[in-house]
Structure formats: structure tokens, C-alpha cells
Design a protein around this motif. Structure first.
Motif, PDB file in Angstrom:
ATOM      1  N   GLU A 154       6.935   1.806   0.108  1.00 48.49           N
ATOM      2  CA  GLU A 154       5.896   1.881   1.137  1.00 48.49           C
ATOM      3  C   GLU A 154       4.587   1.293   0.620  1.00 48.49           C
ATOM      4  O   GLU A 154       3.847   0.642   1.372  1.00 48.49           O
ATOM      5  N   ARG A 157       4.891  -2.436   0.974  1.00 50.79           N
ATOM      6  CA  ARG A 157       4.762  -2.850   2.383  1.00 50.79           C
ATOM      7  C   ARG A 157       3.303  -2.776   2.832  1.00 50.79           C
ATOM      8  O   ARG A 157       2.827  -3.646   3.568  1.00 50.79           O
ATOM      9  N   ARG A 161       0.942  -5.814   4.271  1.00 54.38           N
ATOM     10  CA  ARG A 161       0.249  -5.707   5.568  1.00 54.38           C
ATOM     11  C   ARG A 161      -1.249  -5.945   5.397  1.00 54.38           C
ATOM     12  O   ARG A 161      -1.871  -6.657   6.184  1.00 54.38           O
TER      13      ARG A 161
END
Length: 237
Positions: A154, A157, A161
Motif C-alpha cells: 500500500e 501504491r 499515486r
């Protein structure tokens, strides 16, 4: 005469930023909560006597009682480990000659429990045993718990982003990943609850008169932090 520098092909990742291929550095973070997978109890069995042999015999008996009690819970126990053993003479405070007043013996044990339904009863029975101190439970995740992997993924990610949002704000897009550095990935603090029982008991420590503790597992927080560096296309300024 100096030769002109060889131009870097457009879009080629480089370890530094250029007007045509700027470099973008961001931080990725993740914070996940999960139920604990194990609980640990620290146990100290003690004995005291004016005679060394008597103190050792009492310590051996009480230690065996605790070991038998823990082992009686079968598959609920993942590990049972013996740590430090000490036998220490206590000297008299006064007098010309060194004289032993008493002997103190201790054995330290660590128990890892996976079945939390048995934890409350076991903790109470241990706490009701003769000269036995119980420290815990200390809730935790296993080192190889999938929660740690989920937090790391996470964080990656989130870094992508964040980098993409910065690039899009400049009218650009990401080209390549230059570096990914893992800073930290660890479980949050665990709060132990200490309980001591210095009173002497017989048998299995009076299990019938000692109700099981109602223990609520403490949620575990897992953090992951990383730095990521990307190259991006030429911004539209």
C-alpha cells in the motif's frame, strides 16, 4: 578543445534531473490495523529459603507446576521457553563476617499463546500460583504476517499515486522509477498489563476460586514508509 557533451536521449532515466527529464521524489506511507495473531506472557517463578537446597527444591517444584499447567493447554500454546535461572545469596547487613541470611531463586519463562479463548483462564491460574509473577499479555502479529506485506504494498501504491498527481499538476506524466527506498515497516507499540500473585496456593493454584480474566485483544497498527524517485516527461509550464 573540449568535446560537447553527449545529449541524453529523451525519456532515458538518469540519476539526476534535467529540463527534458525532471526527477520527482515522493514519500509513500501506509498505516493498517489488524487483530493480533499471538499473545505472550512473561512468567517469573520465585523461591526463598534460609537453606540453599531447600530454596532450590521449592523452585524446582514450583517451576514444574507452572510448566505442567501451561502444557496442559495443548495446541493453544505455540511456544514455551525457559529464560534466565538465578540463585542468589542474601547476606546479612551487619557483622564482621559474611553470613548468608537467605537464598533467592528465580526462573523466567515466556509463553506464546495462539488461542485467545484459553488466555484469560491460563493467565488467572498462573497468577494464582505460588510465588509466581505474570507479566502480560503482550499482543503481537507474527513477523511473517501478511499484514506487513499489505502495508508495504500500500505504501508503494500511495507513492505512485502521489507522484502521478504531482506530474499531472504540471501537465506531465511519469516515465520511469529511479529509486525505491524502504525506510521503516514495523508494528505499533504493545501495551503489557502486569499482574503479580505472591500468595501461596496448593494444587493448581485454586483454579475453582479464581475466575478467568476477560481479556480483549489489542488491535495492532502496522506502518510502512518509503521514499520513491521517478523521472517524468517535460512539464508544460
Amino acid at each position: 578543445m573540449d568535446q560537447p557533451a553527449t545529449p541524453v536521449p529523451y525519456g532515458t532515466p538518469v540519476p539526476y534531473g534535467t529540463p527534458d527529464t525532471p526527477r520527482l521524489a515522493v514519500r509513500g506511507e501506509a498505516r493498517l490495523e489488524a487483530d493480533p495473531e499471538i499473545a505472550r506472557l512473561g512468567i517469573t517463578v520465585s523461591a526463598r529459603g534460609s537453606d540453599r537446597r531447600a530454596a532450590l527444591e521449592d523452585l524446582t517444584r514450583r517451576n514444574k507446576h507452572v510448566l505442567d499447567l501451561v502444557k496442559s493447554y495443548g495446541e493453544a500454546i505455540e511456544t514455551l521457553e525457559t529464560g534466565a535461572f538465578t540463585i542468589t545469596p542474601e547476606l546479612t547487613a551487619k557483622g564482621r563476617h559474611e553470613r548468608v541470611r537467605a537464598y533467592h531463586g528465580r526462573v523466567h519463562l515466556t509463553v506464546t499463546i495462539t488461542d485467545f479463548t484459553a488466555l484469560g483462564e491460563l493467565t488467572t491460574r498462573l497468577g494464582d500460583a505460588e510465588l509466581t509473577t505474570v507479566n502480560g499479555p503482550r499482543w503481537a502479529l507474527r513477523p511473517d504476517s501478511p499484514v506487513h506485506r499489505e502495508a508495504r504494498q500500500e505504501a508503494v501504491r500511495q507513492a505512485v499515486r502521489r507522484a502521478r498527481e504531482y506530474a499531472e499538476a504540471l501537465g506531465a506524466s511519469l516515465v520511469a522509477l529511479v529509486e525505491l527506498a524502504d525506510l521503516e515497516a514495523e508494528a505499533g507499540p504493545m501495551t503489557p498489563v502486569a499482574m503479580a500473585a505472591p500468595r501461596a496456593r496448593s494444587g493448581y493454584g485454586g483454579a475453582e476460586s479464581a475466575p478467568a480474566l476477560d481479556l480483549e485483544p489489542e488491535r495492532q497498527t502496522v506502518y510502512a514508509h518509503l521514499n520513491a524517485r521517478f523521472t517524468m516527461t517535460r512539464p508544460e509550464l
